[in-house]
Design a protein around this motif. Structure first.
Motif, PDB file in Angstrom:
ATOM      1  N   ARG B 232    -104.308 -21.748  46.233  1.00  0.00           N
ATOM      2  CA  ARG B 232    -104.499 -22.680  45.110  1.00  0.00           C
ATOM      3  C   ARG B 232    -105.609 -23.662  45.488  1.00  0.00           C
ATOM      4  NH1 ARG B 232    -101.671 -24.769  40.632  1.00  0.00           N
ATOM      5  NH2 ARG B 232    -101.926 -27.034  40.486  1.00  0.00           N
ATOM      6  N   VAL B 233    -106.543 -23.800  44.600  1.00  0.00           N
ATOM      7  CA  VAL B 233    -107.675 -24.683  44.914  1.00  0.00           C
ATOM      8  C   VAL B 233    -107.839 -25.748  43.839  1.00  0.00           C
ATOM      9  CG1 VAL B 233    -108.995 -23.002  46.247  1.00  0.00           C
ATOM     10  CG2 VAL B 233    -109.258 -23.058  43.757  1.00  0.00           C
ATOM     11  N   GLN B 261    -105.877 -22.162  38.494  1.00  0.00           N
ATOM     12  CA  GLN B 261    -106.458 -22.553  39.779  1.00  0.00           C
ATOM     13  C   GLN B 261    -105.843 -21.810  40.971  1.00  0.00           C
ATOM     14  OE1 GLN B 261    -109.227 -24.076  38.385  1.00  0.00           O
ATOM     15  NE2 GLN B 261    -109.184 -25.348  40.230  1.00  0.00           N
ATOM     16  N   THR B 262    -105.216 -20.692  40.702  1.00  0.00           N
ATOM     17  CA  THR B 262    -104.598 -19.956  41.795  1.00  0.00           C
ATOM     18  C   THR B 262    -105.091 -18.524  41.798  1.00  0.00           C
ATOM     19  OG1 THR B 262    -102.611 -21.295  41.529  1.00  0.00           O
ATOM     20  CG2 THR B 262    -102.378 -19.297  42.859  1.00  0.00           C
ATOM     21  N   ALA B 284    -116.097 -23.650  54.403  1.00  0.00           N
ATOM     22  CA  ALA B 284    -117.023 -23.245  53.346  1.00  0.00           C
ATOM     23  C   ALA B 284    -116.960 -24.195  52.158  1.00  0.00           C
ATOM     24  CB  ALA B 284    -116.721 -21.821  52.907  1.00  0.00           C
ATOM     25  N   GLY B 285    -116.115 -25.199  52.262  1.00  0.00           N
ATOM     26  CA  GLY B 285    -116.056 -26.216  51.232  1.00  0.00           C
ATOM     27  C   GLY B 285    -115.036 -25.992  50.139  1.00  0.00           C
ATOM     28  N   LEU B 286    -114.212 -24.996  50.291  1.00  0.00           N
ATOM     29  CA  LEU B 286    -113.173 -24.779  49.283  1.00  0.00           C
ATOM     30  C   LEU B 286    -112.096 -25.831  49.471  1.00  0.00           C
ATOM     31  CD1 LEU B 286    -112.721 -20.903  49.330  1.00  0.00           C
ATOM     32  CD2 LEU B 286    -114.076 -22.275  47.743  1.00  0.00           C
ATOM     33  N   GLN B 287    -111.673 -26.456  48.358  1.00  0.00           N
ATOM     34  CA  GLN B 287    -110.614 -27.463  48.458  1.00  0.00           C
ATOM     35  C   GLN B 287    -109.280 -26.818  48.169  1.00  0.00           C
ATOM     36  OE1 GLN B 287    -112.280 -30.566  46.009  1.00  0.00           O
ATOM     37  NE2 GLN B 287    -113.311 -31.408  47.810  1.00  0.00           N
ATOM     38  N   ILE B 288    -108.616 -26.473  49.262  1.00  0.00           N
ATOM     39  CA  ILE B 288    -107.390 -25.683  49.153  1.00  0.00           C
ATOM     40  C   ILE B 288    -106.151 -26.577  49.218  1.00  0.00           C
ATOM     41  CG2 ILE B 288    -106.003 -23.896  50.327  1.00  0.00           C
ATOM     42  CD1 ILE B 288    -108.724 -22.694  51.222  1.00  0.00           C
TER      43      ILE B 288
END
Lengths: 283, 312
Positions: B232-233, B261-262, B284-288
């Motif tokens: 989920r991000v 968002q999942t 990598a900058g993904l907001q998880i």
């Protein structure tokens, strides 16, 4: 020692039979039917006849009528009491559990038969006071009564064993009952019809045949009649040329049927397990 | 101890049980799982000496069920999936009858029966007629009956079937107690989770064949080589999709049907690789906000094992 005689299944059967109201109702109707016939017989022979007395000859006739009715009742009730003893447990889904107990098949089969027979015996014993009417008016020897009751006993055990047999072999009680009643009907009405038919046929042709002897010797009514009127059997024996006592043949045949029925029932109650290992891979 | 060797039962051309090999050690609780008609009851009937196998054999405590059924009967307590009771008996009389059938002397039965009723929580029903008992009570009574001769092996065919949740829990508690008493128990169910927590081992049977067996954990593990991961991000989900698309050992990448968002994917990597994957995704900058494995319960395991099997 005590436990050898008081078998758990037998104990259970008797307990359950007399706990239900049906058990008492059965005895009641049995006695009611017999009593009605006995009283009816006396009424018909005294009130509706010219003589107002009940003679020893009439008493003897009443004994015969009672005996035939009692035999008919026994033949009617025994299949009903025994043709569901095993299949009934199967239908109520209690048989599997019973078969996983270490009780031997022999003891289960015998207990089932004995419990049904003991119920019939109870009815027979409770009908004895009715016979006291016969004793009151005379005309019948005690030995005749003993032989009549012995005949009942042999008949109920044999028909009972057939009932147990079909109850073991056939899954459904209803089918087992029909088969047992069918065979009982054949042993009575069927063989009587054949005895008379074939007897007459050969009588006119004036040839001898053993056939009427064979059909007569399995018929409880003919045997019962022959204990009252021995000339009946003499006639059959003369016609067939067989000198051997019809009653003895009856008893031998019925004992053989009983033994065979119980033997097959005991064998078939549980599945046959393989005894040899060699057969395993042959499939 | 229970052992079956190439146990096979055929009805004409239909094979109900196909070369079943089982080995259940003393004191083990073995759960036998399978859909209706898979061959569970057939196996149990053979073990209980009620059915003869077409080929193969089975042993209970070293006694061959086909050659020594009398001995086997003394060592087993059997509870069929469907059973009847003698309605006109009282609870105590019912047990007394079976006690007598096992040759237990009367004085011993008088001590034993109250204990058994206590064990299955039926002490307050000892003078009740059997036909007024509820289904759950009848099941418990039948269980008490199967224990009357203190057998080492219990063969319980769907002991909890048709029971309401409360009755199920009660049944389970009793079974746990029996397990603690050191009985070897083989128990069947078509509902796996019901069995999982009390069984040491389970065996899954479909169409007469044992398709999996072992400890509950090992069977679960066996199937979890292929795990499903939910991510989920809060950042752009399309970007996240692009990132995971390029990663190895990932397949079936898709957006979650119900949750925004999942996304989810199947992953075949090891636990260590999974840690690395998560690190890389964050770098990598993904907001998880969540990164978790889908819970595979036994239901899924069962469905997975029996997948592709024709149930008709």
């Amino acid at each position: 020692m005590k436990t050898r005689f008081i078998n758990p299944v037998l104990n259970k059967e008797i307990k359950l039979r007399f706990r239900s109201f049906k058990g008492f109702l059965g005895v009641f109707f049995y006695l009611f039917a017999l009593g009605l016939i006995a009283i009816g017989f006396i009424v018909v022979n005294t009130i509706f006849s010219s003589s107002a007395i009940f003679s020893p000859e009439q008493s003897r006739a009443m004994f015969m009528v009672l005996s035939f009715v009692q035999m008919a009742l026994i033949l009617f009730m025994t299949p009903g009491l025994t043709s569901g003893v095993i299949s009934g447990e199967r239908e109520r889904q209690t048989l599997n559990i019973l078969l996983t107990t270490p009780q031997s098949s022999t003891s289960i089969i015998f207990s089932k038969l004995i419990s049904s027979i003991s119920y019939l015996l109870l009815m027979m014993v409770s009908s004895m006071p009715l016979y006291s009417i016969v004793f009151l008016f005379g005309g019948v020897s005690p030995s005749l009564i003993v032989s009549t009751f012995s005949l009942y006993f042999v008949t109920m055990i044999t028909i009972g064993s057939l009932g147990v047999l079909f109850s073991t072999l056939i899954r459904k009680t209803i089918v087992s009952s029909i088969v047992t009643y069918g065979i009982t009907l054949f042993l009575t009405a069927g063989t009587a019809f054949l005895t008379i038919m074939i007897g007459e046929m050969f009588f006119y042709q004036n040839t001898q045949t053993v056939f009427p002897y064979l059909t007569a010797m399995v018929n409880p009514f003919i045997i019962l009649l022959s204990t009252f009127e021995p000339y009946m059997t003499d006639e059959i024996q003369r016609q067939t040329g067989i000198d051997f006592s019809l009653v003895t043949s009856f008893i031998i045949t019925y004992v053989v049927i009983t033994i065979l029925s119980l033997w097959v029932s005991i064998l078939k109650l549980r599945p046959k397990m393989k005894a040899k290992k060699g057969t395993i891979n042959s499939e | 101890m229970i052992e079956t060797i190439n146990l096979t039962k055929k009805y004409g051309s239909f094979t109900a049980l196909d070369s079943l090999n089982l080995k259940i050690k003393k004191g083990t609780v073995f759960g036998f799982v399978g859909h209706n008609g898979a061959g569970k009851s057939t196996t149990f009937s053979i073990l209980a000496t009620l059915l003869s196998p077409t080929s193969g054999t089975a042993f209970i405590n070293g006694f061959d069920v086909t050659k020594d059924p009398k001995q086997v009967r003394k060592h087993i307590g059997y509870m069929p999936d469907f059973f009847g009771v003698y309605d006109q008996f009282k609870t105590v009389e019912y047990l007394d009858f079976y006690g007598a059938s096992y040759g237990i002397p009367k004085p011993e039965r008088e001590i034993l029966i109250p204990q058994l009723l206590e064990l299955v929580n039926l002490s307050n029903k000892k003078d009740a007629y059997v036909d007024v008992l509820s289904r759950g009570m009848k099941q418990r009574l039948c269980l008490a009956r199967s224990l009357i001769h203190d057998p080492e092996v219990l063969i319980l065919d769907e002991p909890a079937s048709g029971l309401d949740p409360r009755a199920r829990i009660e049944m389970r508690e009793i079974l746990k107690e029996l397990k603690n008493m050191g009985k070897t128990i083989i128990i069947s169910s078509h509902i796996l989770p019901e069995l999982a927590e009390m069984c040491d081992e389970i065996g899954v049977i479909t169409n007469g064949k044992l398709v999996a067996s072992g400890s509950v954990a090992s069977i679960q593990k066996q199937l979890q080589a292929n795990k499903v991961i939910h991510v989920r991000v809060t950042s752009d989900i399309e970007l996240a999709m692009l990132f995971f698309e390029d990663e190895p050992k990932i397949s079936g990448l898709s957006k979650h049907e119900r949750h925004d968002q999942t996304l989810l994917f199947s992953y075949t990597g090891s636990d260590d690789e999974q840690v690395e994957l998560l690190k890389k995704a964050i770098l990598a900058g993904l907001q998880i906000t969540s990164f978790n494995e889908e819970e595979t319960d036994l239901e899924d395991v069962f469905l997975e094992i029996t997948k592709g099997v024709d149930f008709s």
